[in-house]
Design a protein around this motif. Structure first.
Motif, PDB file in Angstrom:
ATOM      1  N   SER A 128      54.849  35.747  41.465  1.00  0.00           N
ATOM      2  CA  SER A 128      54.793  34.278  41.395  1.00  0.00           C
ATOM      3  C   SER A 128      54.283  33.676  42.696  1.00  0.00           C
ATOM      4  CB  SER A 128      56.179  33.709  41.052  1.00  0.00           C
ATOM      5  OG  SER A 128      57.113  34.089  42.043  1.00  0.00           O
ATOM      6  N   ALA A 129      54.468  34.396  43.810  1.00  0.00           N
ATOM      7  CA  ALA A 129      53.967  33.898  45.100  1.00  0.00           C
ATOM      8  C   ALA A 129      52.466  34.061  45.226  1.00  0.00           C
ATOM      9  CB  ALA A 129      54.664  34.628  46.249  1.00  0.00           C
ATOM     10  N   ALA A 130      51.891  34.973  44.423  1.00  0.00           N
ATOM     11  CA  ALA A 130      50.460  35.252  44.548  1.00  0.00           C
ATOM     12  C   ALA A 130      49.616  34.037  44.197  1.00  0.00           C
ATOM     13  CB  ALA A 130      50.075  36.433  43.655  1.00  0.00           C
ATOM     14  N   GLU A 131      50.072  33.254  43.230  1.00  0.00           N
ATOM     15  CA  GLU A 131      49.323  32.074  42.811  1.00  0.00           C
ATOM     16  C   GLU A 131      49.071  31.144  43.997  1.00  0.00           C
ATOM     17  OE1 GLU A 131      47.535  30.710  39.364  1.00  0.00           O
ATOM     18  OE2 GLU A 131      49.444  31.665  38.938  1.00  0.00           O
ATOM     19  N   ILE A 132      50.073  30.997  44.854  1.00  0.00           N
ATOM     20  CA  ILE A 132      49.944  30.118  46.032  1.00  0.00           C
ATOM     21  C   ILE A 132      49.153  30.804  47.135  1.00  0.00           C
ATOM     22  CG2 ILE A 132      51.242  28.879  47.808  1.00  0.00           C
ATOM     23  CD1 ILE A 132      53.575  28.772  45.761  1.00  0.00           C
ATOM     24  N   GLN A 133      49.462  32.080  47.377  1.00  0.00           N
ATOM     25  CA  GLN A 133      48.824  32.786  48.496  1.00  0.00           C
ATOM     26  C   GLN A 133      47.334  33.035  48.262  1.00  0.00           C
ATOM     27  OE1 GLN A 133      52.349  35.639  48.394  1.00  0.00           O
ATOM     28  NE2 GLN A 133      51.653  35.883  50.495  1.00  0.00           N
ATOM     29  N   LEU A 134      46.942  33.183  46.994  1.00  0.00           N
ATOM     30  CA  LEU A 134      45.533  33.439  46.705  1.00  0.00           C
ATOM     31  C   LEU A 134      44.651  32.227  46.997  1.00  0.00           C
ATOM     32  CD1 LEU A 134      45.663  35.486  43.359  1.00  0.00           C
ATOM     33  CD2 LEU A 134      44.715  36.254  45.539  1.00  0.00           C
ATOM     34  N   VAL A 135      45.242  31.046  47.015  1.00  0.00           N
ATOM     35  CA  VAL A 135      44.463  29.822  47.215  1.00  0.00           C
ATOM     36  C   VAL A 135      43.654  29.877  48.503  1.00  0.00           C
ATOM     37  CG1 VAL A 135      44.643  27.342  47.649  1.00  0.00           C
ATOM     38  CG2 VAL A 135      45.968  28.386  45.806  1.00  0.00           C
ATOM     39  N   SER A 136      44.230  30.464  49.531  1.00  0.00           N
ATOM     40  CA  SER A 136      43.550  30.480  50.836  1.00  0.00           C
ATOM     41  C   SER A 136      42.677  31.717  51.040  1.00  0.00           C
ATOM     42  CB  SER A 136      44.598  30.422  51.954  1.00  0.00           C
ATOM     43  OG  SER A 136      45.484  31.528  51.863  1.00  0.00           O
ATOM     44  N   GLU A 137      42.614  32.605  50.032  1.00  0.00           N
ATOM     45  CA  GLU A 137      41.823  33.819  50.151  1.00  0.00           C
ATOM     46  C   GLU A 137      40.339  33.544  49.909  1.00  0.00           C
ATOM     47  OE1 GLU A 137      42.799  37.229  50.705  1.00  0.00           O
ATOM     48  OE2 GLU A 137      44.639  36.278  51.442  1.00  0.00           O
ATOM     49  N   VAL A 138      39.484  34.289  50.580  1.00  0.00           N
ATOM     50  CA  VAL A 138      38.044  34.225  50.320  1.00  0.00           C
ATOM     51  C   VAL A 138      37.764  34.936  48.995  1.00  0.00           C
ATOM     52  CG1 VAL A 138      35.773  34.911  51.148  1.00  0.00           C
ATOM     53  CG2 VAL A 138      37.525  34.172  52.784  1.00  0.00           C
ATOM     54  N   ALA A 139      36.906  34.343  48.158  1.00  0.00           N
ATOM     55  CA  ALA A 139      36.592  34.899  46.835  1.00  0.00           C
ATOM     56  C   ALA A 139      37.869  35.195  46.067  1.00  0.00           C
ATOM     57  CB  ALA A 139      35.738  36.151  46.970  1.00  0.00           C
ATOM     58  N   ARG A 140      38.741  34.208  46.020  1.00  0.00           N
ATOM     59  CA  ARG A 140      40.084  34.404  45.458  1.00  0.00           C
ATOM     60  C   ARG A 140      40.059  34.802  43.985  1.00  0.00           C
ATOM     61  NH1 ARG A 140      41.259  27.936  46.138  1.00  0.00           N
ATOM     62  NH2 ARG A 140      39.861  27.225  44.480  1.00  0.00           N
ATOM     63  N   GLU A 141      39.038  34.356  43.251  1.00  0.00           N
ATOM     64  CA  GLU A 141      38.969  34.679  41.821  1.00  0.00           C
ATOM     65  C   GLU A 141      38.598  36.139  41.564  1.00  0.00           C
ATOM     66  OE1 GLU A 141      37.728  30.364  42.456  1.00  0.00           O
ATOM     67  OE2 GLU A 141      37.048  32.313  43.212  1.00  0.00           O
ATOM     68  N   LEU A 142      38.131  36.834  42.591  1.00  0.00           N
ATOM     69  CA  LEU A 142      37.653  38.211  42.427  1.00  0.00           C
ATOM     70  C   LEU A 142      38.670  39.250  42.875  1.00  0.00           C
ATOM     71  CD1 LEU A 142      34.039  37.713  43.818  1.00  0.00           C
ATOM     72  CD2 LEU A 142      34.726  37.779  41.420  1.00  0.00           C
ATOM     73  N   THR A 143      39.872  38.819  43.246  1.00  0.00           N
ATOM     74  CA  THR A 143      40.857  39.737  43.824  1.00  0.00           C
ATOM     75  C   THR A 143      41.254  40.836  42.842  1.00  0.00           C
ATOM     76  OG1 THR A 143      41.701  37.896  45.136  1.00  0.00           O
ATOM     77  CG2 THR A 143      43.058  39.878  45.022  1.00  0.00           C
ATOM     78  N   LEU A 144      41.589  40.467  41.612  1.00  0.00           N
ATOM     79  CA  LEU A 144      41.972  41.471  40.615  1.00  0.00           C
ATOM     80  C   LEU A 144      40.789  42.351  40.249  1.00  0.00           C
ATOM     81  CD1 LEU A 144      44.112  42.624  38.663  1.00  0.00           C
ATOM     82  CD2 LEU A 144      43.311  40.965  36.966  1.00  0.00           C
ATOM     83  N   SER A 145      39.610  41.774  40.194  1.00  0.00           N
ATOM     84  CA  SER A 145      38.409  42.537  39.855  1.00  0.00           C
ATOM     85  C   SER A 145      38.208  43.696  40.818  1.00  0.00           C
ATOM     86  CB  SER A 145      37.185  41.618  39.859  1.00  0.00           C
ATOM     87  OG  SER A 145      36.030  42.322  39.496  1.00  0.00           O
ATOM     88  N   ARG A 146      38.438  43.457  42.103  1.00  0.00           N
ATOM     89  CA  ARG A 146      38.276  44.521  43.094  1.00  0.00           C
ATOM     90  C   ARG A 146      39.270  45.659  42.865  1.00  0.00           C
ATOM     91  NH1 ARG A 146      37.446  40.012  46.472  1.00  0.00           N
ATOM     92  NH2 ARG A 146      39.603  40.060  47.208  1.00  0.00           N
TER      93      ARG A 146
END
Length: 291
Positions: A128-146
């Motif tokens: 549940s914390a990932a939703e918030i933490q991913l916001v500041s990540e570069v290319a956040r939509e591609l994290t699971l894809s990697r």
């Protein structure tokens, strides 16, 4: 799969969706050589529509055809993990660590399941914390894809059980996926969110993942004894046509029992109508994938 309670439909070779049953070929074993998994997102932002049940049992039915399957629990509630006997409270590593941790080995996170040939990437409330933490990540939509790209050559099919929302985790799943299966409860309120979901899918196709396609919609929790369920299913078929799978998952007391048992219905009640429905759905999925 025919409705044993409906002799008229059986005689006319008409399924519960009101369409003639297709002739589905017996699934061939997977081709030899290097694997490249088809990634399928099981997606519906409404909760309680049978996403997790469908992910578990479709995965188990695909294993019966000789496929090696990975289930990805992308729901912070961890229902898929619990449904396969994983205790989310005792997990040291989960899908959360792969998404946001550094130097985490995927082999340390993958867990086995009661079904040989089917593995799981479990989750728990940490996600549940990932939703918030991913916001500041570069290319956040591609994290699971990697994460999943590194696993494609190990499996034939990867099924991602999405959270009941259209947030960043679900967008990650749609960005990583090749196709989407939409479990849809045969009930009026479940219909209301489909337009929003298909709009989100279209945006992901346009902006992030042009290869994404809707593999189909599958009716779940269907009770042919009620006029309401029959009308809802007919409305879905009228709206989406051949995108709706012919296989329909009916209500049965067996599904809650399988959750308690921590195993899919294909092993818990192998000869039940519910198991037959998921085997039929697996054949349709493979036919649509051309596998």
């Amino acid at each position: 799969m025919f409705d044993p309670d409906d002799s008229v439909a059986e005689a006319q070779d008409i399924g519960p969706t009101g369409r003639p049953w297709p002739v589905l070929p017996e699934p061939a074993p997977p081709a030899p050589g290097r694997k490249r998994a088809e990634i399928i997102a099981m997606c519906n932002q409404k909760g309680g529509v049978g996403k997790t049940t469908t992910t578990i049992n479709l995965g188990a039915a695909l294993v019966e055809t000789g496929r090696k399957v990975l289930l990805v629990d992308l729901d912070p509630q961890g229902s898929l993990s619990v449904g396969l006997g994983v205790n989310p409270h005792t997990l040291e590593l989960s899908i959360y660590n792969l998404l946001l941790g550094k130097g985490v080995d995927v082999d340390d996170v993958i867990a086995g399941s009661p079904v040989e040939g089917m593995d799981i990437l479990p989750s728990n409330i940490d996600l549940s914390a990932a939703e918030i933490q991913l916001v500041s990540e570069v290319a956040r939509e591609l994290t699971l894809s990697r994460v999943l790209e590194s696993l494609r050559d190990r499996y034939d099919v990867i099924l991602v059980d999405c959270a009941p929302s259209l947030g960043l985790l679900t967008v990650n799943a749609l960005t990583a996926a090749d196709s989407v299966v939409i479990p849809l409860e045969c009930e009026f309120f479940a219909l209301r969110g489909v337009a929003l979901l298909t709009d989100t899918i279209a945006k992901v196709q346009d902006r992030l993942n042009p290869r994404l396609k809707v593999l189909g919609l599958v009716g779940t929790m269907y009770d042919s004894r009620t006029l309401h369920a029959r009308e809802v299913l007919q409305t879905v078929v009228d709206a989406f046509g051949d995108q709706v799978f012919h296989s329909v998952i009916r209500r049965t007391v067996k599904f809650p029992e399988t959750t308690v048992a921590g195993e899919p219905i294909t092993t818990y009640a192998s000869s039940s109508p519910g198991a037959a429905a998921y085997r039929s759905l697996a054949r349709e999925v493979l036919a649509r994938l051309g596998a």
